[in-house]
Design an enzyme around this catalytic site. Structure first.
Site, short mmCIF file in Angstrom:
data_model
loop_
_atom_site.label_atom_id
_atom_site.label_comp_id
_atom_site.label_asym_id
_atom_site.label_seq_id
_atom_site.Cartn_x
_atom_site.Cartn_y
_atom_site.Cartn_z
N TYR A 269 -5.11 0.19 8.85
CA TYR A 269 -3.80 1.22 8.92
C TYR A 269 -3.37 1.40 10.52
O TYR A 269 -4.24 1.57 11.31
CB TYR A 269 -3.61 2.25 8.02
N GLN B 267 -10.11 1.77 3.96
CA GLN B 267 -9.03 1.59 4.54
C GLN B 267 -9.13 2.95 5.86
O GLN B 267 -9.11 3.98 5.72
CB GLN B 267 -7.72 2.27 3.73
N GLY C 12 4.03 -0.87 8.22
CA GLY C 12 5.25 -0.44 7.80
C GLY C 12 6.45 -1.16 8.40
O GLY C 12 6.43 -1.30 9.48
N ALA C 13 7.73 -0.64 7.48
CA ALA C 13 8.88 -1.05 7.91
C ALA C 13 9.86 -0.44 7.37
O ALA C 13 9.82 0.26 6.22
CB ALA C 13 9.01 -2.70 7.63
N ASP D 176 1.09 -1.34 0.16
CA ASP D 176 -0.12 -0.06 0.00
C ASP D 176 0.84 1.08 -0.08
O ASP D 176 1.87 1.27 0.69
CB ASP D 176 -0.88 -0.08 1.10
N TYR E 268 2.82 10.41 -0.02
CA TYR E 268 4.02 9.92 0.94
C TYR E 268 5.23 10.26 0.30
O TYR E 268 5.74 9.45 -0.80
CB TYR E 268 3.84 8.14 1.05
N ARG F 6 1.71 3.35 14.92
CA ARG F 6 2.90 3.91 14.68
C ARG F 6 4.14 3.59 15.56
O ARG F 6 4.92 4.55 15.70
CB ARG F 6 2.80 5.60 14.31
N LEU G 112 -0.07 -0.97 14.84
CA LEU G 112 0.80 -0.84 15.84
C LEU G 112 1.13 0.47 16.49
O LEU G 112 1.81 0.89 17.15
CB LEU G 112 2.44 -1.25 15.31
N GLN H 291 12.82 -5.42 10.22
CA GLN H 291 11.53 -5.12 10.55
C GLN H 291 10.58 -5.77 9.94
O GLN H 291 9.38 -6.08 10.16
CB GLN H 291 11.25 -3.65 10.87
#
Length: 329
Positions: free
Chosen positions: A218, A190, A294-295, A52, A57, A223, A221, A300
């Site tokens: 989304y 989303q 995200g990573a 995604d 971004y 962020r 975690l 990660q």
């Protein structure tokens, strides 16, 4: 890896989907392009086939990174999710925010989803991604200045032209979804969802369950807050939006870490990390189809992907939910 069908479509996404907001650097204190590419590829090697992204971004950088990462991969084995309706290069629509780009320059972001703007954004995204179609095209935020029918009819045209496979929305409430569905077949919404941000359980989740719409969660975690790695006093990089967010003040961090301490023995017993435990709990919640995670690097990304193999019994899920009842931030 586990895969789930999105809405009433033939589109299947990995339950852990790579979220590339941080990969674009914008609002996350910058990015290392090489690390971001390696993170996406490491995820793919473990079955995370869905990615995604969004034009805003990094003002195109995230999509470029995704395009670089998937180059050479079988296109039909990758699902690309991107968005439209957030312009930093056009002062039109409703003003969203002032910000700074990755070079530190002041920019203004506008929510705008007019017909011609959507067509242009799609062409720009296809070029940056290095592909000729997008699997799921989503409006990033509601645009109050453009009729919903105009936006959705533009996406319908892109579907007819073969440039988009399926239509989705982001950050929509149930009334907005109903209005959009009068013009197009929506497959997903989303929205933010995490252990500390569960307001969609009240109306949005019941609506989506009743109407066979998938929820792409989304910030599961929150962020990084729910990883157990962030303690009171944590120092953020310059430009990191989390520094001013209420979830990341000392009191909130203290409360969250107290909760995580209570569930950590379960994670230890299973030989998994707190992040993996949290992600598995998230995708087990009724109505949550996938989790976008995200990573910043390959390590990660690998840890996130492995959350899909965690098994939690009904009793274990109930235990975690009970402990959550006392967590208020």
């Amino acid at each position: 890896m586990e895969y789930r069908k999105i809405g009433n479509s033939d589109l299947e996404l990995s339950i852990v989907t790579f979220g590339s907001w941080a990969a674009g650097g914008w609002m996350w204190g910058g990015t290392e392009r090489k690390d971001a590419v390696e993170a996406i590829r490491a995820s793919y090697d473990l079955g995370v086939t869905s990615i995604d992204t969004a034009p805003v971004y990094g003002q195109g950088l995230s999509e470029e990174i995704v395009g670089e990462a998937i180059k050479g991969l079988p296109r039909d084995k990758v699902q690309i999710l991107t968005k439209y309706g957030m312009r930093w290069d056009l002062a039109k629509g409703s003003f969203a925010m002032k910000s700074k780009n990755n070079a530190g320059q002041e920019i203004e972001i506008y929510k705008y989803a007019g017909r011609e703007s959507i067509i242009k954004e799609c062409e720009d995204s296809l070029r940056r991604l290095g592909t000729d179609y997008i699997d799921l095209y989503q409006i990033h935020w509601p645009d109050e200045t453009t009729p919903v029918t105009e936006s959705m009819e533009a996406v319908q045209r892109l579907i007819k032209d073969g440039k988009v496979r399926h239509a989705g929305v982001c950050n929509y409430n149930e009334d907005q979804m109903k209005e959009a569905e009068s013009s197009i077949d929506l497959v997903s919404n989303q929205v933010p969802y995490s252990m500390v941000n569960r307001h969609i359980e009240e109306v949005v989740i019941p609506y989506c369950l009743a109407n066979n719409k998938s929820i792409l969660a989304y910030s599961p975690l929150e962020r990084g807050l729910l990883t157990g790695k962030m303690k009171p006093g944590y120092q953020f990089s310059e430009g990191d939006h989390r520094a001013a967010h209420r979830y990341f003040n000392g009191n909130s961090m203290q409360r969250v870490n107290a909760f995580l301490d209570k569930v950590k023995p379960l994670a230890d017993e299973k030989g998994v990390t707190l992040s993996q435990l949290v992600l598995r709990w998230t995708v087990e919640k009724p109505g949550i189809t996938i989790a976008l995670v995200g990573a910043r690097n390959a390590e990660q990304a690998v840890q996130n992907a492995r959350a899909a193999s965690v098994k939690l019994s009904a009793d274990e899920l109930s235990f975690i939910s009970r402990e959550l009842e006392d967590l208020k931030i």
